[in-house]
Design an enzyme around this catalytic site. Structure first.
Site, PDB file in Angstrom:
ATOM      1  N   ASN A   1     -10.395  -4.301  -1.156  1.00 52.58           N
ATOM      2  CA  ASN A   1     -10.419  -3.188  -2.093  1.00 52.58           C
ATOM      3  C   ASN A   1      -9.505  -3.419  -3.283  1.00 52.58           C
ATOM      4  OD1 ASN A   1     -12.266  -1.256  -1.273  1.00 52.58           O
ATOM      5  ND2 ASN A   1     -10.933  -0.578   0.423  1.00 52.58           N
TER       6      ASN A   1
ATOM      7  N   TYR B   1     -14.679  10.103  -1.331  1.00 51.84           N
ATOM      8  CA  TYR B   1     -13.641   9.793  -2.326  1.00 51.84           C
ATOM      9  C   TYR B   1     -13.745  10.671  -3.569  1.00 51.84           C
ATOM     10  CZ  TYR B   1     -12.072   5.789   0.307  1.00 51.84           C
ATOM     11  OH  TYR B   1     -11.538   4.994   1.270  1.00 51.84           O
TER      12      TYR B   1
ATOM     13  N   ARG C   1       0.827  -1.205   0.000  1.00 53.02           N
ATOM     14  CA  ARG C   1       0.000   0.000   0.000  1.00 53.02           C
ATOM     15  C   ARG C   1       0.861   1.255   0.000  1.00 53.02           C
ATOM     16  NH1 ARG C   1      -4.831   1.771   4.203  1.00 53.02           N
ATOM     17  NH2 ARG C   1      -4.942   3.944   3.543  1.00 53.02           N
TER      18      ARG C   1
END
Lengths: 438, 438, 438, 438
Positions: D149, D253, D95
């Site tokens: 995700n 978002y 990530r």
């Protein structure tokens, strides 16, 4: 808490006690403070009989609901929360004509499909739009719960030509569900039926039990022709066989589309046998019913009403209203604007599909594509319905003819012209917009 | 320059001299170096007669085109540039059955629509797909120009189940154009007709002259029932009247859909009067024609061929090929994959629409929405067509039944079952995939 | 035969001699009896120069066409057959602003795409709609041939807000065709290019030569960046590489969408190097041109005009008009209402697609689905275009902002707000509907 | 009654105690008899810590649920009823790279959108499809509840490339609902929010309270930027203003799409300030959390977990499973196959919409058209998603590039190529299908 005001248009209908029974049963969650039965001069006698019976029913149950009847529709509608439409323009005499005129010319004679349903639509649309004008004026937040047939066409007319919030109801979907449950040997609450199409032209596509689709099991072993529940329709033996082939449980009304000639034969035989058309039979039943209703000792819905053909009418109407009023999000199959839920039909037409019902009204689930085996039929009938509505609103004879040609139970331009002429003339009294120059 | 190789499947057809006349007329721009007439054993006599007549025609015109006939289809197809399909499975005897079987049961008896067209489709689809396999193997760049009826269904089957480049042709659109021009008193080249729908179910929606749409003028004053050009179809008086109402010039075949009962009456009367069905009449004409063709002095297309009903057949076939070969970008109404050109029909079906034709084939113009008055009908018939193709390919009786129920000229499950049984049995010889377990 | 009346709105444009050259070349089939150059006060000097040059050109060629110029637009439009729109609101000064304002804030500064094209659209839409009102009144049968940029947006505005018959034209498609032909080493007439998308956002999807698609051959070996023909756009090296990957020949304008940062760099470098934005460069070219035009000995289109960037402008405009007037059915790529030709875009928007052009106007071929690799981009830009038109017509700042956010070359709400403020303020003179309360 | 078997893929996640708390709360209706935590070698330590904590939690609550952990995924899946997917391929280190690589090149660095989400999708798709193969083999009736995700993309990949029954979950919709309720000053159960779009690209279009849409009231007065609930996202001041203009409550978002430059600034500032990217911050939080979890006295979900950003994660997961298991027909916003529910998107893609959830799974309500102001954006992003999935499955670099060009947060072919190269190289270990020739 302020109670709800219910107004019943066509309060003189023999179904009224059924509806009232429903109101009584739901008293704990659905507080009806006022119920007004509205009718017109010709219905005065019946509505008064109903009024008295309802009063006795309420009394027996110690209901506080205020009950009244009136011929002044607009006054009655003031501030209504729910308007229930169950009126019939021209009464059973008109229905008898609707059934007879087509039959005499070799066509299916039925009050909601074919040329008979067409005639009924022409008579009814101007009246329902008048009612809607009243609602817009004096009860603009009211929900119109429409039972008046042809329920899909009427609901579409209201949607296209008024701003009234409307849901179209029919007891066929719920009866198909009960029949399916019976076949599976479970109670109706255990299953979920997915139904799509148009009113009186709908199909069960799925019967879900514990997350599994049991429709093929039902189709394999059963006699799902609505035998007990749909009193209105003569049964055809091979109907089940064809359902198996297409893998769908068709509404009993589909017998008119899949076996038109046989259905005509049956209708003709009934007349020959002296039974008369369905309207004639119903007239007799109604006569008996209202004799019953007059009985001052009667204070419940009489058993005999079940003969009448509207099984579970009260159940769905009151459950639907309950789901709206109490925001229950229950799933019912009702008539609403398509808006894309059925991909193969225009967005602005009314369809009969599974909806989630709450205080926002009935929101359709996404149904996707029509089953291929009946897609063409449904599209063809929808064209008929759209033309019928335009013809009725405009009093347009050409559109009326095009409507009939698009009806699979008519076609035949030459005969459709005769049929149309006859329908218009025999219903002249109710069709002033078709006779403007006269 | 290497010339073109033409292969005619069904070379024994009485239309062959018409086609050859077309080839002769276009000799300057369309250099056909080889023409092979293909037929099967049962057609040997006729194809040989045709072969000899064509030889005389070519000789008279001093054509260099090599002419031959054969029963060896695959050999003939090798390296073909254009394959013209005009064969008939089962010959006129099968057509006679196609017309008789439905008529005996009260349905329209016609070779391309209704149950007759259905029977023809079942017989023809396996054969055309066999031909396509040959083409894929030995002439993969060839264009298949398909005249074999039901032309729309056959073209769709080829598109769905083979990789052959195909265009489906019919003389109805060009005849409707000529009729429209005649009504306007101008030559056909002056106008452009916009036509949409399915083969034998198409509609002129516009007749453009000098940038203006003259369709209403034509509808107002005319008798556009294809009177001279479509020999196959009995005429109905009120047809024009209904065309006016819907604002469209309907293909003459629409009479079967708009006046089915009257058409049945006419057909029955012909039989009663001793004329027989159309097939019987055509058999007589054909007999006379082939007597003519045998005449060794005959070296032109005989006048009598015009009686046969295929007016302008040669004109469109050869013009279309010319437009492909010479990349002319001319506009013709042909049968091609919809792909969205008609918004209201699935993308993968074949439709009859205006196309621009060049060396890439036939590209549809964008047609948009179907006229509302016939949308439902066309959608319904397309469902019939799709089921018919699947039934034929799979030998599937259930799909065959569903096809018939979707056909507006049949419906009636019980009778459709009888009809299907009879059609399958009487055509058993040609329907081996329906009798696999036997 | 009565000749045609042409009216040129923006007659003072430096392109006028190019257009006149086209008229002269087509004199045999396109009889222009009258040509009026219309401009506004600010353009009086230029239009007069053009008028004198055209007079000399006509004289040299012994043309009988009546030539005049005027500032009275409505009078000029009376009875016009073709109206050619090539005006620019605010002249090159406004263009310079359109390029500068975004660039100063880090965005692409281009006159037809991005925020620059947006500003131009806002200024132009009210004017073109005014022109259309005049046409509706005094020349309702005239065809409006629109070159004014952003041509797609302007054509859509005309279609949505007037009844004028309009076709939007751009020279990019024809230049892409010529480039493709050059790559294949054949003349342009030999090939057919299939192009779809929006104006300045279009893609060659097929290059057909002898019935075969040669696009991959071209993509493999070529530099198809419109090198010679599109003077307006700086070239990016990797553009061709990306075209190969998506299998499409993208309009040179796509460089702004695929390489926005690099394009901004190039634009900034030009300014740093003293070349200025494209508008500044064009101003210099124009100055030189009009000096030339004034030369009383000049009686042909001067070579220098080719530097200006409008290659083949005259060719397509006059060919298109020829195809309309003489009903030629030629295929051109123009801007017309989608109506379903491109399945993935709304029906009522304007798209740039292959059309068949005749006296009915431009009829789109059916194009089907957008290439998947650019579908999302085109849909996104179309949303921008629709909001831009509504914003311009309504003078609506919120819609203007939403338009910019939907433009892939802007996004960034905060900066878009600044940009919008600046654009509105600097163009206040032309945007009275945005400043109604002032 | 046999209890349910739950298998958690990614059982070492710090969210596990939250999930377990949910299981405990629902114990009366949702009988979980077995819970297996699955992880891989690299996660062994964490999963063991979780296992011990869960054991203590169960003990405290006297739960009979059998708890275990394992690295043998397939064995664990045998006979599972519900599989919960919350794994992360490459752990937080990956990530961190997903966030850093784009940011270093001037693009948004976020783990689920933009190039970071793209990288995550490439790594995750092969793993989830492997898991699905196991499920197909050993637990074919299991429901896969996917939290991993980018949840929409992952759910679409599962739908397109496996037969596993999957529902994609995200806590954004429920948090938007809670925020809306808070603004209205009512409890969340009182309202119904209608949400449509894609995962992390969704919009509240209606907030229904007592049958009325209150969204405008909320937009007028509020700060609905998910302030408390979405820990992952830095807030932009003008976001609310833009929401007002488009009349929608956008998912937090959307700030990345509406304010990309500002978001990049914020991200860069965090790094400059020493806070690091979100991944770096989360690593610290996780470290603290697992220290906590190790505490043998801890037997409840620790308060600190709320800092982690997954508010209401357990609530929706367990409620959803409850609605499936107990056939509750509750309405939730989840990720499912569109199938036409959103008219403007392809039928076979996954969308985030209101669904009715029962033992048949999640059936979408019909949502109709996307709001015009964000339609283009959503269509553009969906193109990105479709290309990403194909690229991941095929290991196709060209499709990967086209995916990035379709991502509104990337575009710029040249930079996208660099970005792609870097992403592939830095994730080589997880992307063997992109390095097949190596």
């Amino acid at each position: 808490m302020k109670g709800l005001k219910f107004v019943v248009i066509g309060g003189g209908s023999s179904y009224t006690p059924e509806l009232v029974e429903g109101i009584i049963k739901k008293r704990d969650t659905l507080p009806v403070s006022e119920l007004i039965l509205v009718d017109i001069e010709e219905g005065r006698e019946k509505v008064e009989i109903n009024y008295n019976l309802v009063k006795r029913m309420f009394k027996k149950e110690k209901m506080q609901t205020k009950i009244s009847f009136t011929l002044d529709r607009k006054e009655a509608l003031k501030g209504a929360d729910f308007v229930l439409s169950q009126f019939r323009v021209g009464r059973l005499e008109a229905r008898a004509r609707d059934e007879r005129i087509p039959l005499e010319r070799g066509f299916v004679g039925q009050e909601t499909t074919g040329a008979g349903g067409f005639a009924k639509a022409l008579r009814t649309i101007p009246v329902i739009l008048d009612i809607c004008k009243d609602i817009e004026e004096v009860a603009k937040d009211a929900w119109l719960i429409n039972f008046t047939n042809p329920a899909g066409i009427i609901t579409e007319a209201v949607n296209k030509y008024s701003n009234v919030k409307v849901i179209g109801l029919c007891n066929v979907p719920i009866n198909m569900k009960y029949d399916a449950a019976e076949e599976l040997g479970v109670s109706a609450e255990k299953i979920r039926t997915e139904i799509m199409g148009l009113n009186h032209l709908s199909f069960v596509t799925k019967v879900m039990l514990n997350g599994e689709n049991k429709i093929n099991e039902i189709l394999k072993g059963s006699k799902l022709d609505g035998k007990d529940t749909m009193k209105n329709i003569e049964k055809i033996d091979d109907f089940e066989e064809y359902n198996k082939k297409i893998g769908l449980i068709s509404s009993p009304y589909l017998q008119y589309f899949f076996f038109p000639d046989k259905m005509i034969e049956k209708e003709l035989k009934n007349i020959k046998d002296g039974k008369g058309t369905r309207a004639v039979q119903v007239m007799k039943i109604e006569k008996t019913l209202f004799e019953k209703y007059k009985d001052v000792k009667l204070d419940i819905k009489p058993k005999e009403l079940e003969e009448r053909g509207g099984a579970r009418y009260s159940e769905i109407a009151i459950n639907l209203i309950d789901s709206i009023y109490n925001n229950l999000n229950n799933e019912y199959v009702v008539n609403v604007v398509n808006n894309g839920s059925i991909v193969d039909l225009p967005e602005n037409v009314v369809v009969e599909v599974n909806c989630i019902v709450n205080n926002e009204g009935a929101r359709p689930l996404h149904m996707g594509h029509l089953p291929k085996s009946v897609k063409g039929l449904i599209q063809q009938v929808k064209s008929y319905e759209e033309y019928t509505i335009e013809a009725a609103v405009e009093g347009n004879r050409e559109k009326a003819l095009i409507a009939l040609i698009n009806n699979p139970l008519v076609r035949n331009v030459d005969k459709a012209e005769e049929l149309l002429e006859e329908i218009l003339n025999q219903n002249k009294k109710y069709l002033s917009n078709f006779f403007k120059e006269d």
